[in-house]
Enzyme design. Sequence first.
Site, PDB file in Angstrom:
ATOM      1  N   ASP A 122       0.846  -1.193   0.000  1.00 31.98           N
ATOM      2  CA  ASP A 122       0.000   0.000   0.000  1.00 31.98           C
ATOM      3  C   ASP A 122       0.881   1.243   0.000  1.00 31.98           C
ATOM      4  O   ASP A 122       1.817   1.355   0.796  1.00 31.98           O
ATOM      5  CB  ASP A 122      -0.899  -0.008   1.245  1.00 31.98           C
ATOM      6  CG  ASP A 122      -1.947   1.089   1.206  1.00 31.98           C
ATOM      7  OD1 ASP A 122      -3.026   0.841   0.644  1.00 31.98           O
ATOM      8  OD2 ASP A 122      -1.692   2.181   1.745  1.00 31.98           O
ATOM      9  N   ASN A 130      -3.266  13.146  -3.750  1.00 31.12           N
ATOM     10  CA  ASN A 130      -4.482  13.573  -4.442  1.00 31.12           C
ATOM     11  C   ASN A 130      -4.972  14.922  -3.942  1.00 31.12           C
ATOM     12  O   ASN A 130      -5.388  15.781  -4.718  1.00 31.12           O
ATOM     13  CB  ASN A 130      -5.579  12.520  -4.265  1.00 31.12           C
ATOM     14  CG  ASN A 130      -5.390  11.320  -5.179  1.00 31.12           C
ATOM     15  OD1 ASN A 130      -4.775  11.418  -6.230  1.00 31.12           O
ATOM     16  ND2 ASN A 130      -5.902  10.176  -4.766  1.00 31.12           N
ATOM     17  N   HIS A 135      -5.965  14.549  -8.710  1.00 30.46           N
ATOM     18  CA  HIS A 135      -6.086  13.139  -9.071  1.00 30.46           C
ATOM     19  C   HIS A 135      -5.270  12.751 -10.307  1.00 30.46           C
ATOM     20  O   HIS A 135      -4.780  11.614 -10.372  1.00 30.46           O
ATOM     21  CB  HIS A 135      -7.562  12.769  -9.253  1.00 30.46           C
ATOM     22  CG  HIS A 135      -8.306  12.708  -7.963  1.00 30.46           C
ATOM     23  ND1 HIS A 135      -8.303  11.592  -7.151  1.00 30.46           N
ATOM     24  CD2 HIS A 135      -9.057  13.634  -7.315  1.00 30.46           C
ATOM     25  CE1 HIS A 135      -9.031  11.823  -6.064  1.00 30.46           C
ATOM     26  NE2 HIS A 135      -9.493  13.064  -6.143  1.00 30.46           N
ATOM     27  N   ASP A 139      -2.905   9.573 -10.371  1.00 30.13           N
ATOM     28  CA  ASP A 139      -2.924   8.521 -11.396  1.00 30.13           C
ATOM     29  C   ASP A 139      -1.517   8.261 -11.937  1.00 30.13           C
ATOM     30  O   ASP A 139      -1.141   7.107 -12.185  1.00 30.13           O
ATOM     31  CB  ASP A 139      -3.844   8.919 -12.547  1.00 30.13           C
ATOM     32  CG  ASP A 139      -5.317   8.873 -12.166  1.00 30.13           C
ATOM     33  OD1 ASP A 139      -5.636   8.313 -11.095  1.00 30.13           O
ATOM     34  OD2 ASP A 139      -6.138   9.407 -12.930  1.00 30.13           O
ATOM     35  N   GLU A 165      -5.082   2.486  -3.866  1.00 32.96           N
ATOM     36  CA  GLU A 165      -3.619   2.559  -3.901  1.00 32.96           C
ATOM     37  C   GLU A 165      -2.993   1.290  -3.350  1.00 32.96           C
ATOM     38  O   GLU A 165      -1.846   1.277  -2.927  1.00 32.96           O
ATOM     39  CB  GLU A 165      -3.120   3.774  -3.108  1.00 32.96           C
ATOM     40  CG  GLU A 165      -3.369   3.720  -1.626  1.00 32.96           C
ATOM     41  CD  GLU A 165      -4.697   4.356  -1.205  1.00 32.96           C
ATOM     42  OE1 GLU A 165      -4.787   4.757  -0.038  1.00 32.96           O
ATOM     43  OE2 GLU A 165      -5.619   4.449  -2.022  1.00 32.96           O
TER      44      GLU A 165
END
Length: 280
Positions: A122, A130, A135, A139, A165
């Site tokens: 993670d 973010n 965002h 990405d 994530e």
Amino acid sequence: MANHNLPPDEALLEELETLEKELRLPQASSEVAALVRLIGSDPSWAERLRQKKLGQWVVLPLQGDKFPALVGLKKHIEHLTVLQGLDALTGLANRRGFDQAMAMEVERSSRFKTPLTLCIMDLDNFKAVNDSHGHPCGDDVLKAVASILLAEMRMIDTAARIGGEEFALLLPGTGQARALKLLERVQAVIQGFGIICGDARISMTMSMGVASYRGKLTPDPVKLLAEADKALYRAKRAGKNRIETSPILDLVHGEEQSLVHQNEKRFLFSSFSDPSSSAE
């Protein structure tokens, strides 16, 4: 053939020019045909095409409901991607693809008595990326992690994005010790990698939880996933950017005691057999 040393937009324009020449498209015709390629909806494309005298090419933005057929086609393509078990953003396996790979590797491990290791990983503090950079930057971070996993893993391994994530790496034929060497390398590469978002350089760290079978028992996929997840939680709670392992899942208590006794015997034998090891 497009020149791939050009920037993406310029390379595509060159490709369009070449294709138009090859097709010998007439400047005027009573028949109308459309050759469509889906690209990003950059509003500057109309002007770029005008400058290149490629006016017969049409750029259709997919926002809104102006072209419902194309929007529907795009959604259908994305749906087919999901059905194929792939994550549309990263190109890794999605949860469906991961579950399919897990079932196959559990069966293989059971049949051939080979080890199987699962790592759940993670990204640390991903929400802050973010929130601070948007965002699209998030990405880019996810795609960068995916590219690192694909570069470091073997052909027989499965890398998956199983949550926002959260990633998984399934390592068939690999015990815990060998898996840790790979994961330490992946963790180091991720930590040294940087994503440029505007004026900022985003650095990343990743926490990992590892669970393993060594091939003595048929792996339980539910238990394997649960133990890897618990180890990940311990890594997060212990300060992040670290790897935690669960006990090897088919190492029973009696075998563990036997290994301890064997190690004690080896130590005592070497001590008595080597005069230099005696106390001064």
